[in-house]
Design an enzyme around this catalytic site. Sequence first.
Site, PDB file in Angstrom:
ATOM      1  CG  ASP A  98      -2.081  -1.001   1.055  1.00 20.47           C
ATOM      2  OD1 ASP A  98      -1.955  -1.888   0.199  1.00 20.47           O
ATOM      3  OD2 ASP A  98      -3.062  -0.903   1.799  1.00 20.47           O
ATOM      4  CG  ASP A 150      -3.442  -4.832  -3.246  1.00 25.63           C
ATOM      5  OD1 ASP A 150      -3.448  -5.345  -4.366  1.00 25.63           O
ATOM      6  OD2 ASP A 150      -3.967  -5.366  -2.252  1.00 25.63           O
TER       7      ASP A 150
END
Length: 693
Positions: A520, A547
């Site tokens: 992230d 991600d």
Amino acid sequence: MSETRSKARHRRRRTTLAAGVPLALTAAGVLAYGNTPGMFGADARQTVSATTAAAAAPAWAADVADGFASVNALGQNGTYGGRDGKTVTVTTLADLEKYATATEPYVIVVAAAINMNPVGKEIKVASDKTIVGQGTSGQIVGGGFFLGQGVHNVIIRNLTIRDSYQGVWNDKDNDFDGVQMDGAHHVWIDHNDLRRMADGLIDSRKDTTYVTVSWNKLSDNNKTFGIGWTENVTASLTIHHNWFRDTEQRNPSTDNVAQAHLYNNYLEDVSGTSINSSYGNYSRGSTKMVLENSYFQGMKNPVQKDSTAAIVQRGNVFSGTSGRNESGGTAFDPKSYYSYTLDNAADVPALLRSGTGPRSSLGVTDTVSTKAAVAATTITVAKDGSGQYTSVQQAIDAVPAGNGSRVVIAVKPGTYRETVKVPSNKPHVTIQGTGASRKDTVITYDNAAGTPKPGGGTYGTSGSASVTVEADDFQARNLTINNDFDEARNQSLSGHQAVALRTAADKVFLDGVIVNGDQDTLLLDTAAKDRLGRVFVTNSYVTGNVDFIFGRATAVIDRSVITLKKRWDGSSAGYITAPSTAAGRKGILINRTTVNGDVSAGTFYLGRPWHAGGDASLDPQTTVRESTLSAAVRSAPWTDMGGFSWKDDRFAEYRNTGPGSGSASGDRPHLTDSQAADQEVADWLGDWTPTAS
């Protein structure tokens, strides 16, 4: 995210390149984790129609041509354009014509899309001019430029010149060119995007000579680049690092050219489109051509000559070509006129896909030399106490709420271990590292989603950010934003998402930065579900493993490098994007970017759909186009998430290259040309043109 998940070559200017530069950024003139002096201005300025600067010109205005345009001849010592004159910024046709036709030298910065009136108009450029687009915002629409007999020392650079096409493919009635030169000399045409003109994109006629054409993208045209229209054999031209894409003929054609040096060009006939190549490089009449280390893909008749012309070929690559491929005769030695360095032909497609066309770093004026036109306030930060403040947050706190003009926070080199927040009531803030490299100025912290807060609870994913931007019209340049949370040492902690940068605003411009983390890394958010949040990232690096580019913003990662990292335990597995786009909005666009990293082959997905909070109304979108993908990308590059299938959302590719690219299939959708025409950078940004300030 709140959802739980499994854990560069040729040198043509004075730029000094760092060792180990990724090829894609070398082509763009961008250092690996650094920048050349003057590439990113230290301050900001206001752009108004025809603003002038009597002081020293910005650094890029001192760039000079290479190739034959650099040769001293005909009373002209190389090609340097208007560097000895004033720098002016224009946004109207009247001002552009006023300065381009003036007798004195000018550096003319085109800071808007200028429509030619009437359509087909060609401005008659006078000698000693530099005409340059400001970043990616300078456009000439429906016309172009004319350089007549004796005009010399002209630079046309960093512009998009487009759309004088009148609907007739082989148009013999409308001589509407992008750049036409009749008897000019010492001209440098560099880093432009030329397309869809009624006649030629470039015409070099009537003994025009000492010309260099470099790093341009020429596309979607019939009669692309013609040279000659003379009985004399006097012209000398260098044509290097240009991308000819879907152009039918004259790529270029050279008629009676004394010295034509073509190297490291990429000629691509894209299959399945309405434009088919007729021929590629053509040597006619008494032309002597040297053709080196170029790449021809899908071209018909890629290289041809007539019986009286000469072509010497060296080191070229031909992929899927057909028809005539000829050489013969004797030519000349280019190195007896100027020095140059060849890139490997095999590298040319990736190099030129990322490196041609306008650059965001060019045409941006340096306000240190134009302080009279500057309305910005500058605040300095230095850890050693030599600035106004010793922390970045202190400087942000000093910005008045509701400030109506640009505030530049100039941060001297050092590592600033702090969390930084730009609140929504402080727009128009720029955080600018002042070091020679973007590695010199680092903002870092080590919070993670599961890190306990002093007052109880944990930070959560969005709260873990080292830097949070909630204010519109924010910019960051020439620095590193990092989250150095140590997963290996914190395995007992629940929640390893650790955001380096969170944006929750509109018109966020990140230029020449490193955003570094693991899981992230870069959260591209919006202020609210119903609010638009546009983010433009260019000339930058984003690193991570899970991600690490995610959120609901409308975001573009352009001409950058995405570096894949191994997990904390040394394993290779991950996901690049996780969009949570609202229906009817644009999501994440990765454009002309390189994906690389020291990870195992076939271990990373391009993305997966994040339906935040299980919201089925979302329509996540990632498009990856015209990018270079390493072998780390899986052959089926998209996957499901949280019970939602990626096939129900918007995930696609378009004309990617590299070992991680692949053919269209049910597991790998590709956009058609018509679909791709609606998924370009401008479609994402709408009425916003990011401009460094």
